[in-house]
Design an enzyme around this catalytic site. Sequence first.
Site, mmCIF file in Angstrom:
data_model
loop_
_atom_site.group_PDB
_atom_site.id
_atom_site.type_symbol
_atom_site.label_atom_id
_atom_site.label_comp_id
_atom_site.label_asym_id
_atom_site.label_seq_id
_atom_site.Cartn_x
_atom_site.Cartn_y
_atom_site.Cartn_z
ATOM 1 N N GLU A 165 0.846 -1.180 0.000
ATOM 2 C CA GLU A 165 0.000 0.000 0.000
ATOM 3 C C GLU A 165 0.894 1.247 0.000
ATOM 4 O OE1 GLU A 165 -2.745 0.428 3.281
ATOM 5 O OE2 GLU A 165 -3.830 2.020 2.241
ATOM 6 N N GLY B 20 2.878 2.458 11.063
ATOM 7 C CA GLY B 20 2.632 1.624 12.232
ATOM 8 C C GLY B 20 2.469 0.163 11.866
ATOM 9 N N ALA B 21 1.590 -0.110 10.915
ATOM 10 C CA ALA B 21 1.314 -1.497 10.553
ATOM 11 C C ALA B 21 0.506 -1.538 9.265
ATOM 12 C CB ALA B 21 0.534 -2.190 11.668
ATOM 13 N N MET B 22 0.339 -2.747 8.724
ATOM 14 C CA MET B 22 -0.352 -2.893 7.444
ATOM 15 C C MET B 22 -1.248 -4.129 7.467
ATOM 16 S SD MET B 22 -0.914 -1.740 4.468
ATOM 17 C CE MET B 22 -2.106 -2.576 3.435
ATOM 18 N N ASN C 63 -2.492 -6.348 5.398
ATOM 19 C CA ASN C 63 -2.507 -7.380 4.356
ATOM 20 C C ASN C 63 -3.370 -8.573 4.769
ATOM 21 O OD1 ASN C 63 -0.178 -5.894 3.216
ATOM 22 N ND2 ASN C 63 0.832 -6.755 5.016
ATOM 23 N N HIS D 203 -6.871 -1.932 15.046
ATOM 24 C CA HIS D 203 -7.059 -1.220 13.779
ATOM 25 C C HIS D 203 -6.831 -2.153 12.581
ATOM 26 C CE1 HIS D 203 -6.811 2.469 11.195
ATOM 27 N NE2 HIS D 203 -6.032 1.670 10.479
ATOM 28 N N GLU D 204 -5.700 -2.832 12.569
ATOM 29 C CA GLU D 204 -5.388 -3.703 11.416
ATOM 30 C C GLU D 204 -6.384 -4.854 11.343
ATOM 31 O OE1 GLU D 204 -3.476 -2.164 9.559
ATOM 32 O OE2 GLU D 204 -2.632 -0.850 11.099
ATOM 33 N N HIS E 137 -9.635 -3.756 9.793
ATOM 34 C CA HIS E 137 -9.555 -3.583 8.337
ATOM 35 C C HIS E 137 -10.022 -4.838 7.592
ATOM 36 C CE1 HIS E 137 -8.006 0.311 7.320
ATOM 37 N NE2 HIS E 137 -6.835 0.184 7.915
ATOM 38 N N GLU F 174 -9.992 4.130 5.955
ATOM 39 C CA GLU F 174 -9.187 4.595 7.089
ATOM 40 C C GLU F 174 -10.002 5.388 8.115
ATOM 41 O OE1 GLU F 174 -6.608 3.264 7.774
ATOM 42 O OE2 GLU F 174 -5.800 2.514 5.872
HETATM 43 N N1 TRP Z 1 -3.190 0.869 5.743
HETATM 44 C C1 TRP Z 1 -2.217 1.099 6.778
HETATM 45 C C2 TRP Z 1 -3.029 1.389 8.017
HETATM 46 O O1 TRP Z 1 -3.487 2.451 8.234
HETATM 47 C C3 TRP Z 1 -1.337 2.252 6.473
HETATM 48 C C4 TRP Z 1 0.013 1.944 5.944
HETATM 49 C C5 TRP Z 1 0.880 1.058 6.427
HETATM 50 C C6 TRP Z 1 0.684 2.596 4.899
HETATM 51 N N2 TRP Z 1 2.060 1.127 5.737
HETATM 52 C C7 TRP Z 1 1.955 2.060 4.794
HETATM 53 C C8 TRP Z 1 0.337 3.605 4.032
HETATM 54 C C9 TRP Z 1 2.874 2.498 3.860
HETATM 55 C C10 TRP Z 1 1.253 4.052 3.090
HETATM 56 C C11 TRP Z 1 2.509 3.489 3.002
HETATM 57 O O2 TRP Z 1 -3.347 0.563 8.771
HETATM 58 ZN ZN ZN Z 2 -5.647 1.765 8.483
#
Ligand code: TRP
Ligand code: ZN
Length: 867
Positions: A123, A262-264, A266, A298-299, A302, A321
């Site tokens: 992302e 912070g985190a993602m 996936n 939060h993650e 999602h 978001e």
């Molecule tokens: N979708 C992620 C979140 O808000 C955001 C995020 C994580 C992100 N890593 C990133 C956005 C790198 C841009 C680039 O939970």
């Molecule tokens: Zn998010």
Amino acid sequence: MSIKAAPQAEYLKDYQAPNYRIDHVDLCFELAPLNTTVSATMKVVRTVNSDCELVLDGIDLTLISLHVDGQVHEHYALTDEHLIIRQLPEKFTLQIVNQIAPQTNTSLEGLYLSGGAYCTQCEAQGFRKITYYLDRPDVLASFDVTIIAEQTLPHLLSNGNQIDVGKLDGGRHFVKWQDPFKKPSYLFALVAGDFDVLTDSYMTQSGREVELALFVDKGNLAKTPHAMSSLKKAMQWDEQRFNLEYDLDIYMIVAVDFFNMGAMENKGLNIFNSKCVLANQETATDKDYHTIESIVGHEYFHNWTGNRVTCRDWFQLSLKEGLTVFRDQEFSSDLGSRALNRIDAVKVMRSHQFSEDAGPMAHPIRPEKVIEMNNFYTVTVYDKGAEVIRMMHTLLGEEKFQQGMALYFQRHDGQAVTCDDFVAAMSDASGIDLTQFKRWYSQAGTPKLEVRQDYDQDAQTFTLAVEQFAPENQPDNDLLHIPFAIELLDKSGASIALRSQQQAVDSVLNITAKTHRFVFENITQQPVAVLLEDFSAPCIVVQQSSVTELLHIMRYARSDFSRWDAQQRLFIAAVKQSMTEPTVQEARLDEQIINALDALITAPEGDLALIAELLKLPSFDSLAAEYVVIPVDDIITITARFEQQIAQQLKPALLTCYNSLVDDGSTRADAVAVRALKQVCLHYLAKVDCAVVTDILINAAKSENMTNVLAALSAVVKANHPQSEPLLSAFDANWRHDVLVMDKWFALQAMRDSETSITDIEALYQHPSFDFGNPNRVRALVGSFSHFNTAQFHRLDGQGYRLLGDLLVKLNAINPQNASRMITPFMAWRRYDKVRSKAMQAQLQRLAKLDGLSDDLFEKVEKALHA
Ligand code: TRP
Ligand code: ZN
């Protein structure tokens, strides 16, 4: 030599559906640091009637081969950012092989190496740095992924379920993954490394067993239980409050040290910044514990708001978001203190979001023009976006809001949709017209409400006249629909029932027109009005209130948030008042306020964490927000005077309070609250020089609880206490082996207000724990300096700005995303006095001339200088 074309903006109004679909993709990775081979086999279908080119995104890739339906295909062209394929049938199998070099990828986007582990961040548009693809969120495909690597990397992970595994020759092995849910490329993830794993399981409300796994660097297992228990709490909460259940058989979280955010989220394989996972009582503060719980939540949330229903295009980012931040705020509030969580959220709004909205990067929560998407992961899209969802929640109420959510999933599960689709579900399910409300999605800036109050003793009526104003920087904005919550208090502090035209009325008033007059009846005495209760809308309220009225609200408002808000307004008013007096050196707080603070800490009872918040002065940023031209020196002088006064006048009460509070060292909310209040006491006490206090500070610094240690250290640093030097070097010696703890130390060093701050920080660039390539280190050291060391960052000789400018030049080449986040303090350059703003402008101009300026910085520098 090729000259890079000027970066191109994209516009929401230009959105077009893709002319090809990719229904399925098979990916195979043969991992190697400098030449990883990626083989992609895609099932592609044309979605328009006439023949057309297929334009795939791809950046920094080496194309090896291209086949269509098994045949070598030569009708293609390559540009810097695209692979354009011609002469294609309506439906075909596309095979592409390319190579990439994860080891040289320092941008932390695409496939890169973090420590010894491979990991991905896709992302928003990182997948195009992995292979050629339609890298946009409205292309949904099922993914099969095979990972081949050395057996020295035992864990090979991707999204979904593991369906095959085996050994290969040459000491290699492979794992194959299948994700049954169609997803856009930004949710793809791959991890390969050697980890310690904490496993657990969760039984869903419908009785399915989900396997949970948390992967961390070797040796960190003892720091994982908190994140795991947060995950289980999140899974349960989403079932109970939103009736949403997890959908795969396995949920994995991997913690990595090198991560931009912070985190993602996936699908099935979240990747986290290690600082948002790892915690134990010796290394992490209570605040860290809270952050971890909320980000894990939060993650996880999602999975439904983002993954099952995703965004049509990146302009819709707030669809996932804003909504997911709202959900994680509610999670934290249901599990912990609602008032404290509200206070935290509003602090972010007032100190960061309002200033973004008033500056050159101002944008609506659904932006209309973007050059670099990574620049729009902002407090506006996230936090104001969450406030917009919260206002809908206020207007609809919990029950109808949940009906709206249910309708949203019923209509759009498995789709890529827009903010309009979300609002349509909310209004269709509730029957509430949100047409005017929707302007919140397209208008930037912070609206203002001017409120005048009038009590008529004879008629026994109380009138509120409310007028809304467009933000100064957005004069053409249309009128908004603003939910304006109020409470009227009588002299005893009791809440007065609201009646109008002989009927009970709701405490949430609907502001929709330019001006309103609300007349309340049967008001037998002059009331005190609590306005914008709980911060019911992201607005600025302009009103005249006396110290007595604000103290009354602080004591009696039913909303703890509003009690805190009144206290903040007392302090803000005091700062402003002092500024009008002949000499700020003599600024003093009203004795009434000192007495109120005294009352709070003398035999403190109730929510001690709230009392802690009530004792704190507003941050520099919150005070700065009150001015068009920020009076840097006066704010620093006056707040320092006030803190000194509180410390001196309340010293005995602070000492008694500190000593009477018993910290049992547990992680329970009441123990956390005790530590929070003790920390504020220490903050003030460190400002009075005396042996008793010094002993307390030294003792706390020796504690085995990081919250207490950091309380002592930050107190001595902010007070410039003689103990700073010895305590900081002891900490360094203790914690050199733990980079996350060293971040706290870097931050403390950066916040020291000393004549040698600049050279001290530059010397710390050489510290063995420091690394320009790691965003956590850079933010800890330079971010803390530019945001919290106000006096030194804003030095009149410009050396603070020069230091940040040097860093940005360096980061531009290493990690443009991180550079772009670090530039924030310069964005407000026009709001400072002549000397300072000229010096900041010079740094921006220096960047504008930089060779190889990234799109990320280009967009912000351009806007800062010319918007
Ligand atoms: N979708 C992620 C979140 O808000 C955001 C995020 C994580 C992100 N890593 C990133 C956005 C790198 C841009 C680039 O939970
Ligand atoms: Zn998010």
